[in-house]
Design a protein around this motif. Structure first.
Motif, PDB file in Angstrom:
ATOM      1  N   TYR A   1       0.863  -1.173   0.000  1.00  0.00           N
ATOM      2  CA  TYR A   1       0.000   0.000   0.000  1.00  0.00           C
ATOM      3  C   TYR A   1       0.904   1.229   0.000  1.00  0.00           C
ATOM      4  O   TYR A   1       2.131   1.098   0.110  1.00  0.00           O
ATOM      5  CB  TYR A   1      -0.940  -0.005   1.208  1.00  0.00           C
ATOM      6  N   HIS A   2       0.335   2.409  -0.139  1.00  0.00           N
ATOM      7  CA  HIS A   2       1.147   3.621  -0.159  1.00  0.00           C
ATOM      8  C   HIS A   2       1.867   3.778   1.176  1.00  0.00           C
ATOM      9  O   HIS A   2       1.238   3.955   2.216  1.00  0.00           O
ATOM     10  CB  HIS A   2       0.280   4.857  -0.424  1.00  0.00           C
ATOM     11  N   GLY A   3       3.201   3.658   1.145  1.00  0.00           N
ATOM     12  CA  GLY A   3       3.978   3.862   2.361  1.00  0.00           C
ATOM     13  C   GLY A   3       4.316   2.622   3.148  1.00  0.00           C
ATOM     14  O   GLY A   3       4.947   2.723   4.209  1.00  0.00           O
ATOM     15  N   GLY A   4       3.933   1.445   2.643  1.00  0.00           N
ATOM     16  CA  GLY A   4       4.273   0.259   3.429  1.00  0.00           C
ATOM     17  C   GLY A   4       3.873  -1.051   2.783  1.00  0.00           C
ATOM     18  O   GLY A   4       3.375  -1.094   1.651  1.00  0.00           O
ATOM     19  N   ILE A   5       4.104  -2.125   3.530  1.00  0.00           N
ATOM     20  CA  ILE A   5       3.728  -3.470   3.094  1.00  0.00           C
ATOM     21  C   ILE A   5       3.057  -4.208   4.247  1.00  0.00           C
ATOM     22  O   ILE A   5       3.233  -3.852   5.417  1.00  0.00           O
ATOM     23  CB  ILE A   5       4.949  -4.289   2.615  1.00  0.00           C
ATOM     24  N   GLU A   6       2.305  -5.231   3.917  1.00  0.00           N
ATOM     25  CA  GLU A   6       1.744  -6.156   4.907  1.00  0.00           C
ATOM     26  C   GLU A   6       2.596  -7.420   4.885  1.00  0.00           C
ATOM     27  O   GLU A   6       2.771  -8.040   3.841  1.00  0.00           O
ATOM     28  CB  GLU A   6       0.290  -6.499   4.580  1.00  0.00           C
ATOM     29  N   ILE A   7       3.139  -7.796   6.041  1.00  0.00           N
ATOM     30  CA  ILE A   7       4.136  -8.866   6.098  1.00  0.00           C
ATOM     31  C   ILE A   7       3.503 -10.254   6.125  1.00  0.00           C
ATOM     32  O   ILE A   7       2.520 -10.504   6.829  1.00  0.00           O
ATOM     33  CB  ILE A   7       5.041  -8.659   7.327  1.00  0.00           C
TER      34      ILE A   7
END
Length: 256
Positions: free
Chosen positions: A182-188
């Motif tokens: 997503y904008h600004g990050g990831i889901e681990i």
């Protein structure tokens, strides 16, 4: 009539309070899809990415049954009313289970501690960033498929995703990667091949990925499937937030 939303952000208000970044990916139009009962001002919506569906707004059976029989899926209800609809419509094909939300705290990480953790692998193991070769190897086995499986090809993964893998003698044995972006990050997403579990591989690999995210200005969001995952998250510096209910759907199962 149910339609795919060309402007998925229009459904954002229906998911107020949800902090799952997999949902963010859908609402931001980065990955996944959002369906609603109206293209302009939806009163009900379903966001879908990988094995997850998020439901918001007015409970609507047409949205719930949108794709017919799925082999496996996880339904995330946005309200008690959605829970009741899922239970009444799907009955014995769903099982209510708990997941565990982890707080999103950008300043919480101890970089020195993470560096030590990432360097803790025994000598016969190698920590590598997931490149094109490892991308394709992740797709070869069921246990590792979700590391990269929500990206249509390596180019999309290279642009949007990020992951670290543990390799032993040329064999992929553990990994931590972006389930979604997503904008600004990831889901681990974290996983270890069964024969190599409880050796600290996921701990070292996860620390390496968190460091890689911090270097790139990305937030490494963590949502735990079980208490073991909660424990690993705490060891890495995260803090537990709350438990919440989801429904695991098994389309080919008659009853639990």
């Amino acid at each position: 009539m149910i339609v795919k939303l060309e402007k998925p952000e229009r459904a954002g208000a229906l998911f107020e309070g949800c902090t799952d970044t997999t949902l963010f990916s859908c609402l931001q139009g980065v990955m996944g899809e959002v369906y609603g009962d109206d293209a302009g001002r939806p009163g009900a919506a379903r966001a879908i990415l990988g094995d997850f569906s998020f439901f918001g707004g007015k409970p609507t059976e047409e949205l719930l049954r949108l794709f017919g029989e799925l082999e496996f899926h996880i339904f995330v209800p946005g309200s008690k009313a959605w829970e009741r609809l899922i239970e009444s419509c799907l009955g014995a094909k769903v099982r209510r289970v708990l997941r565990y939300a982890i707080r999103k705290e950008p300043e919480v990480f101890d970089r020195n501690g993470l560096l030590k953790a990432a360097s803790s692998l025994p000598a016969e193991y190698e920590l590598r960033q997931i490149d094109e070769e490892l991308y394709h190897r992740c797709l070869e086995e069921k246990w590792s498929r979700d590391f990269v499986g929500n990206y249509p090809d390596y180019d999309a993964y290279r642009r949007l995703g990020l992951g670290m893998a543990v390799v032993r003698g040329g064999e992929l044995v553990a990994g931590t990667s972006s389930y979604s972006s997503y904008h600004g990050g990831i889901e681990i997403e974290v996983g270890t091949k069964e024969a190599y579990r409880r050796k600290g591989l996921a701990y070292a690999c996860s620390a390496g990925l968190i460091l890689a995210c911090l270097e790139r200005g990305l937030y490494p969001s963590w949502d735990a499937q079980n208490l073991h995952s909660v424990g690993l998250a705490k060891k890495l510096g995260y803090h537990f937030d709350r438990e919440y209910a989801v429904y695991e759907y098994y389309g080919k199962r008659e009853a639990f």
